[in-house]
Design an enzyme around this catalytic site. Structure first.
Site, PDB file in Angstrom:
ATOM      1  N   SER A 149       0.829  -1.204   0.000  1.00 31.32           N
ATOM      2  CA  SER A 149       0.000   0.000   0.000  1.00 31.32           C
ATOM      3  C   SER A 149       0.870   1.263   0.000  1.00 31.32           C
ATOM      4  CB  SER A 149      -0.967  -0.058   1.187  1.00 31.32           C
ATOM      5  OG  SER A 149      -1.957   0.942   1.077  1.00 31.32           O
ATOM      6  N   ASP A 181     -10.021  -4.008  -5.180  1.00 29.66           N
ATOM      7  CA  ASP A 181      -9.244  -2.973  -4.509  1.00 29.66           C
ATOM      8  C   ASP A 181      -9.429  -1.656  -5.247  1.00 29.66           C
ATOM      9  OD1 ASP A 181      -7.297  -1.365  -3.342  1.00 29.66           O
ATOM     10  OD2 ASP A 181      -5.610  -2.652  -3.874  1.00 29.66           O
ATOM     11  N   HIS A 227      -8.006  -4.731  -0.747  1.00 28.04           N
ATOM     12  CA  HIS A 227      -6.832  -3.981  -0.333  1.00 28.04           C
ATOM     13  C   HIS A 227      -6.433  -4.405   1.088  1.00 28.04           C
ATOM     14  CE1 HIS A 227      -3.982  -0.743  -0.861  1.00 28.04           C
ATOM     15  NE2 HIS A 227      -4.187  -0.399   0.395  1.00 28.04           N
TER      16      HIS A 227
END
Length: 307
Positions: free
Chosen positions: A155, A249, A279
């Protein structure tokens, strides 16, 4: 496209339980996330774990070094945790780093870069770049091969890893052998198809993702800088990439766009696509899909580092 069955069983609870970080200050969001963290009472064994401090501009940051039970010199992965540039830390990603160290196998150096909004862009990528330089300089002391150093992250951490490859190329070093990008934050574009499809109801909602950028890079004009949004950079001469993509995501499309941009610049890319993932799924160790992704990404990275 079908959501992974284990995630489907949990998604309502995950989504409803996600803290409304966009209504909080950075400190409040950090406290809310930290309050949800439960340390593993029996962490995955590795041969050794050691904490060090790395000098950075105006201070020092902590790094945690994991060495697997394997003969060296080993490759090395310098790792940046996710958390929207605002939260998470060495402890939150301890389990993932232990697992990656054993799976690759490699010495993993987890970096506690300074967090927004107290430390806004470009502090985090400069911290991570400094830690990467320190790691390469001390590779022999850590039992690792300085010619086989990768950077990686999930991320927001994937953003920092990608940016560090740009910095290393632009600044004449250190030489990096690979990059591992797990559903990375790549561009501040909230109007992609994946944002439209998955910006609500899939655990990391669009308001939270926009809020992270507001904390990290509040000046919208700065978000076009490649050291903030690496999609906007020149991608020639970057190291081979392993990119993990989650099908459900909001950031899926920017990850795909970055993989495409790297390939267009003749950078070798291995895509590990998990259509059923959301995610952040790789830091959810109760999910079978998380372990499949860790294993596949680790094998792909090991292949690159073994070349």
């Amino acid at each position: 496209m079908t959501l992974d069955p284990q995630i489907a069983d949990l998604i309502e609870a995950l989504d409803s339980g996600f803290p409304p970080v966009h209504t909080m200050t950075g400190a409040q969001a950090r406290a809310a996330i930290r309050s949800r963290f439960v340390a593993n009472p029996a962490p995955e064994p590795v041969a050794a774990v050691a904490d060090h401090q790395v000098p950075v501009d105006n201070g020092r940051i902590d790094v945690r070094v994991y060495r697997p039970d394997a003969e060296g010199p080993l490759p090395m992965l310098v790792y940046a945790h996710g958390g929207g540039f605002v939260f998470c830390d060495l402890d939150s990603h301890d389990g993932l780093c232990r697992n990656l160290a054993n799976l690759i196998p490699a010495v993993v150096v987890s970096v506690a870069y300074r967090l927004a909004p107290e430390h806004r862009w470009p502090t985090a990528p400069e911290d991570f770049y400094a830690a990467t330089c320190w790691t390469v300089e001390h590779a022999a002391d850590l039992g690792a091969d300085p010619a086989r150093v990768a950077v990686g992250g999930d991320s927001a951490g994937g953003n920092l890893a990608a940016v560090t490859t740009l910095m290393a190329r632009d600044r004449g070093g250190p030489g990096l052998a690979a990059q591992l990008l797990l559903y990375p934050v790549i561009s501040a574009d909230f109007d992609t198809e994946s944002y439209r499809l998955f910006g609500r109801g899939f655990y990391n909602p669009r308001p939270a993702l926009q809020w992270y950028w507001d904390q990290y890079v509040p000046a919208v004009s700065d978000r076009q800088n490649p050291y903030a949004s690496p999609l906007h950079g020149d991608h020639g001469g970057l190291p081979p990439a392993v990119v993990v993509l989650a099908g459900h995501d909001p950031l899926r499309d920017e990850g795909i766009a970055y993989a495409d941009a790297l390939e267009a610049a003749d950078v070798p890319v291995t895509r590990c696509s998990f259509e059923g993932g959301i995610h952040g799924f790789m830091t959810m160790p109760t999910l079978d899909i998380a372990h499949r992704a860790r294993q596949q990404a680790s094998r792909a990275l090991a292949d690159v580092l073994g070349r």
